[in-house]
Design a protein around this motif. Structure first.
Motif, PDB file in Angstrom:
ATOM      1  N   ASP A  73      31.682  32.227  30.813  1.00  0.00           N
ATOM      2  CA  ASP A  73      30.930  32.750  32.294  1.00  0.00           C
ATOM      3  C   ASP A  73      30.770  34.143  32.149  1.00  0.00           C
ATOM      4  OD1 ASP A  73      31.208  30.094  33.251  1.00  0.00           O
ATOM      5  OD2 ASP A  73      33.202  30.303  33.910  1.00  0.00           O
ATOM      6  N   PHE A  74      30.136  34.742  33.271  1.00  0.00           N
ATOM      7  CA  PHE A  74      29.683  36.077  33.241  1.00  0.00           C
ATOM      8  C   PHE A  74      30.535  36.611  34.421  1.00  0.00           C
ATOM      9  CE2 PHE A  74      26.690  33.310  30.977  1.00  0.00           C
ATOM     10  CZ  PHE A  74      26.529  34.111  29.929  1.00  0.00           C
ATOM     11  N   MET A  75      30.404  37.824  34.514  1.00  0.00           N
ATOM     12  CA  MET A  75      30.945  38.807  35.564  1.00  0.00           C
ATOM     13  C   MET A  75      30.289  40.116  35.612  1.00  0.00           C
ATOM     14  SD  MET A  75      34.997  39.870  36.374  1.00  0.00           S
ATOM     15  CE  MET A  75      35.508  38.407  37.342  1.00  0.00           C
ATOM     16  N   VAL A  76      29.811  40.545  36.843  1.00  0.00           N
ATOM     17  CA  VAL A  76      29.214  41.875  37.073  1.00  0.00           C
ATOM     18  C   VAL A  76      30.325  42.816  37.870  1.00  0.00           C
ATOM     19  CG1 VAL A  76      27.372  42.984  38.037  1.00  0.00           C
ATOM     20  CG2 VAL A  76      26.945  40.969  37.061  1.00  0.00           C
ATOM     21  N   LEU A  77      30.664  43.620  37.491  1.00  0.00           N
ATOM     22  CA  LEU A  77      31.441  44.803  38.201  1.00  0.00           C
ATOM     23  C   LEU A  77      30.701  45.815  38.677  1.00  0.00           C
ATOM     24  CD1 LEU A  77      34.289  44.884  35.334  1.00  0.00           C
ATOM     25  CD2 LEU A  77      34.373  43.388  37.485  1.00  0.00           C
ATOM     26  N   GLY A  78      30.888  46.010  40.136  1.00  0.00           N
ATOM     27  CA  GLY A  78      30.147  47.005  40.629  1.00  0.00           C
ATOM     28  C   GLY A  78      28.846  46.447  40.991  1.00  0.00           C
ATOM     29  N   ALA A  79      29.040  45.258  41.542  1.00  0.00           N
ATOM     30  CA  ALA A  79      27.654  44.148  41.777  1.00  0.00           C
ATOM     31  C   ALA A  79      26.912  44.290  42.954  1.00  0.00           C
ATOM     32  CB  ALA A  79      28.098  43.011  41.776  1.00  0.00           C
TER      33      ALA A  79
ATOM     34  N   ALA B 275      36.967  60.186  38.353  1.00  0.00           N
ATOM     35  CA  ALA B 275      37.874  58.944  38.544  1.00  0.00           C
ATOM     36  C   ALA B 275      36.966  57.793  38.412  1.00  0.00           C
ATOM     37  CB  ALA B 275      38.809  58.953  39.884  1.00  0.00           C
ATOM     38  N   MET B 276      35.981  57.769  39.228  1.00  0.00           N
ATOM     39  CA  MET B 276      35.070  56.451  39.323  1.00  0.00           C
ATOM     40  C   MET B 276      34.446  56.381  37.764  1.00  0.00           C
ATOM     41  SD  MET B 276      35.007  54.751  42.003  1.00  0.00           S
ATOM     42  CE  MET B 276      36.543  55.432  42.617  1.00  0.00           C
ATOM     43  N   ASN B 277      33.999  57.457  37.331  1.00  0.00           N
ATOM     44  CA  ASN B 277      33.092  57.327  36.076  1.00  0.00           C
ATOM     45  C   ASN B 277      33.806  57.212  34.644  1.00  0.00           C
ATOM     46  OD1 ASN B 277      30.818  57.045  37.809  1.00  0.00           O
ATOM     47  ND2 ASN B 277      30.343  59.197  37.462  1.00  0.00           N
ATOM     48  N   ALA B 278      35.095  57.544  34.746  1.00  0.00           N
ATOM     49  CA  ALA B 278      35.896  57.838  33.468  1.00  0.00           C
ATOM     50  C   ALA B 278      37.232  57.140  33.622  1.00  0.00           C
ATOM     51  CB  ALA B 278      36.042  59.261  32.975  1.00  0.00           C
ATOM     52  N   TYR B 279      37.859  57.071  34.759  1.00  0.00           N
ATOM     53  CA  TYR B 279      39.192  56.430  34.971  1.00  0.00           C
ATOM     54  C   TYR B 279      38.983  54.970  35.209  1.00  0.00           C
ATOM     55  CZ  TYR B 279      43.386  55.068  37.170  1.00  0.00           C
ATOM     56  OH  TYR B 279      44.571  54.268  37.765  1.00  0.00           O
ATOM     57  N   VAL B 280      38.099  54.366  35.774  1.00  0.00           N
ATOM     58  CA  VAL B 280      37.977  52.929  36.241  1.00  0.00           C
ATOM     59  C   VAL B 280      37.493  52.160  34.776  1.00  0.00           C
ATOM     60  CG1 VAL B 280      36.580  51.240  37.466  1.00  0.00           C
ATOM     61  CG2 VAL B 280      37.200  53.339  38.752  1.00  0.00           C
ATOM     62  N   PRO B 281      36.772  52.833  33.964  1.00  0.00           N
ATOM     63  CA  PRO B 281      36.561  52.025  32.765  1.00  0.00           C
ATOM     64  C   PRO B 281      37.737  51.768  32.060  1.00  0.00           C
ATOM     65  CG  PRO B 281      34.867  53.833  32.887  1.00  0.00           C
ATOM     66  CD  PRO B 281      35.806  53.923  34.183  1.00  0.00           C
ATOM     67  N   ALA B 282      38.941  52.747  32.157  1.00  0.00           N
ATOM     68  CA  ALA B 282      40.199  52.418  31.278  1.00  0.00           C
ATOM     69  C   ALA B 282      40.781  51.163  31.904  1.00  0.00           C
ATOM     70  CB  ALA B 282      40.955  53.547  31.396  1.00  0.00           C
ATOM     71  N   LEU B 283      40.986  51.212  33.570  1.00  0.00           N
ATOM     72  CA  LEU B 283      41.453  50.045  33.933  1.00  0.00           C
ATOM     73  C   LEU B 283      40.839  48.630  33.539  1.00  0.00           C
ATOM     74  CD1 LEU B 283      41.994  51.287  37.533  1.00  0.00           C
ATOM     75  CD2 LEU B 283      43.803  51.114  35.706  1.00  0.00           C
ATOM     76  N   VAL B 284      39.502  48.761  33.565  1.00  0.00           N
ATOM     77  CA  VAL B 284      38.644  47.697  33.248  1.00  0.00           C
ATOM     78  C   VAL B 284      38.961  47.079  31.638  1.00  0.00           C
ATOM     79  CG1 VAL B 284      36.223  46.889  32.697  1.00  0.00           C
ATOM     80  CG2 VAL B 284      36.768  47.915  35.175  1.00  0.00           C
TER      81      VAL B 284
ATOM     82  N   LEU C  13      37.953  48.468  42.126  1.00  0.00           N
ATOM     83  CA  LEU C  13      38.426  48.260  40.718  1.00  0.00           C
ATOM     84  C   LEU C  13      39.065  49.738  40.255  1.00  0.00           C
ATOM     85  CD1 LEU C  13      35.101  46.889  39.516  1.00  0.00           C
ATOM     86  CD2 LEU C  13      37.244  45.781  39.379  1.00  0.00           C
ATOM     87  N   ALA C  14      39.139  50.756  41.371  1.00  0.00           N
ATOM     88  CA  ALA C  14      39.786  51.878  41.108  1.00  0.00           C
ATOM     89  C   ALA C  14      41.355  51.747  41.287  1.00  0.00           C
ATOM     90  CB  ALA C  14      39.460  53.261  42.026  1.00  0.00           C
ATOM     91  N   GLU C  15      41.650  50.575  42.060  1.00  0.00           N
ATOM     92  CA  GLU C  15      43.135  50.304  42.085  1.00  0.00           C
ATOM     93  C   GLU C  15      43.649  49.367  41.327  1.00  0.00           C
ATOM     94  OE1 GLU C  15      44.675  51.862  44.447  1.00  0.00           O
ATOM     95  OE2 GLU C  15      43.009  52.953  45.358  1.00  0.00           O
ATOM     96  N   ARG C  16      45.037  49.809  40.415  1.00  0.00           N
ATOM     97  CA  ARG C  16      45.507  48.946  39.613  1.00  0.00           C
ATOM     98  C   ARG C  16      45.728  47.455  40.005  1.00  0.00           C
ATOM     99  NH1 ARG C  16      47.616  50.347  34.770  1.00  0.00           N
ATOM    100  NH2 ARG C  16      47.065  52.609  34.872  1.00  0.00           N
TER     101      ARG C  16
END
Ligand SMILES: NC(=O)c1ccc[n+]([C@@H]2O[C@H](COP(=O)([O-])OP(=O)(O)OC[C@H]3O[C@@H](n4cnc5c(N)ncnc54)[C@H](OP(=O)(O)O)[C@@H]3O)[C@@H](O)[C@H]2O)c1
Length: 334
Positions: free
Chosen positions: A28-34, A116-125, A82-85
């Motif tokens: 399946d497929f998922m779009v984050l920030g959709a 945080a949005m551009n460089a921290y969220v990717p780490a959680l993802v 997606l910024a919240e663990r």
């Protein structure tokens, strides 16, 4: 295109190649920030290309109407910050991820949030989706300005992001690359440049200015543009070329488009005089998508067709997003 429904159908139409590639891509497929400018039509394009698969749309859905429209198209919607663990506890593991989360406008004065949005969220993802393949949207703004005669920065050019928005976007790429190496996650960092559709983009900005008799700023005298339907189509297919370590790919149109030429063409279409201010600089934010076309072919929508579609829409007073691109900016402050 009579209305937004027609337009969104057009922006969600996959090419035959994308139908073939996605039908051969397992899972399946998922779009984050959709829920932003591109996400809804990307979700629908993927669903149209692979109707037997589930497509998940994840966003905070600040605008609940977007959620309803996606659900009506057969997309499975999940509201999550997606910024919240803790948001990740309930997110299913999906093999194919398109990452569209980003923060640009308002970044000046809000730098820590931007990072945080551009460089921290990717780490959680990446921690959560370490078994997935990921197409991560980046931006051409990470590139250096190049002389307008050079044909644009290639993927090999040393990045030179101007201002904290662009720097944080390079941070986003580096975090995806780090986790790609750490957990063997196949990734493509796609450096997108100016997706245009009738509600958003440089052509909308120029058309509005010309209709209001405002002068066109020539400081960023040359740009690259792509039709959003083509950008969506190529982003969808790019899942097939994700690799370890993360690869970088430029995504924009094939021309170096002169703003003077573009504004003059729009003026002619509108039967209006165009006034200019400033003058073209010897360098501009330009990049070269030749490698992308080698993989996926040229965009289906040529430049002048894009111009006619957008100008016709804006001039007839239909809805636009009212989000200027600020393409003229040369100091990196958005
Ligand atoms: N459009 C272009 O021409 C262009 C050009 C170059 C690069 N890009 C890149 O391509 C990506 C997609 O573009 P776009 O124009 O669709 O961007 P966009 O309009 O900013 O959409 C991104 C969406 O992500 C969601 N989001 C933000 N923070 C979130 C969070 N913490 N948790 C969950 N969702 C969150 C937001 O929706 P909610 O508020 O509902 O959560 C937002 O609407 C962006 O990363 C952008 O940098 C776009």
């Amino acid at each position: 295109m009579k209305n937004e429904s027609d337009l969104e159908n057009m922006l969600s139409e996959p090419s035959d190649a994308t139908r073939r590639v996605l039908s051969q891509t397992p899972g399946d497929f998922m779009v984050l920030g959709a829920a932003g400018k591109m996400g809804p039509t990307l979700c629908r394009l993927v669903k149209n290309a692979a109707p037997d698969r589930k497509v998940f749309a994840v966003s905070r859905f600040s605008d609940p109407a977007v959620k309803d429209r996606l659900e009506q198209s057969g997309i499975t919607v999940i509201s999550a910050d997606l910024a919240e663990r803790q948001s990740y506890t309930d997110l299913p593991q999906i093999p194919n991820i398109y990452y569209l989360v980003g923060m640009k406008f308002g970044s000046t004065g809000n730098e820590s949030f931007t990072w945080a949005m551009n460089a921290y969220v990717p780490a959680l993802v990446c921690e959560h989706f370490r078994s997935s393949r990921i197409v991560a949207l980046s931006t051409g703004n990470v590139h250096p300005f190049t002389p307008v005669t050079f044909g644009g920065a290639t993927e090999e050019a040393t990045p030179d992001p101007k201002g904290e928005y662009a720097q944080s976007c390079l941070g986003r790429e580096r975090i995806f690359e780090y986790f790609s190496r750490k957990h063997s996650i196949p990734v493509v960092n796609m450096r997108l440049g100016y997706a245009n559709e009738p509600r958003y983009g440089i052509i909308v900005d120029l058309t509005q200015k010309i209709l209001k008799d405002e002068p066109i700023d020539l400081a960023m005298g040359n740009v690259n543009l792509i039709w959003q339907g083509d950008a969506n189509d190529i982003i969808a297919q790019a899942i097939s070329i994700a690799e370890v370590p993360a690869r970088v790919l430029n995504l924009t149109g094939p021309e170096t488009v002169s703003i003077r030429f573009l504004a003059t063409a729009i003026g002619k279409f509108l039967n209006r005089e165009v006034a200019f201010t400033g003058s073209e600089q010897p360098t501009a934010l330009l990049f070269n998508a030749a490698r992308c076309f080698e993989y996926f072919g040229y965009p289906r929508c040529p430049l002048m067709k894009m111009v006619h579609r957008v100008v016709d829409w804006v001039a007839s007073g239909k809805t636009i997003h009212n989000k200027p691109t600020k393409f003229q900016v040369r100091d990196g402050k958005f």
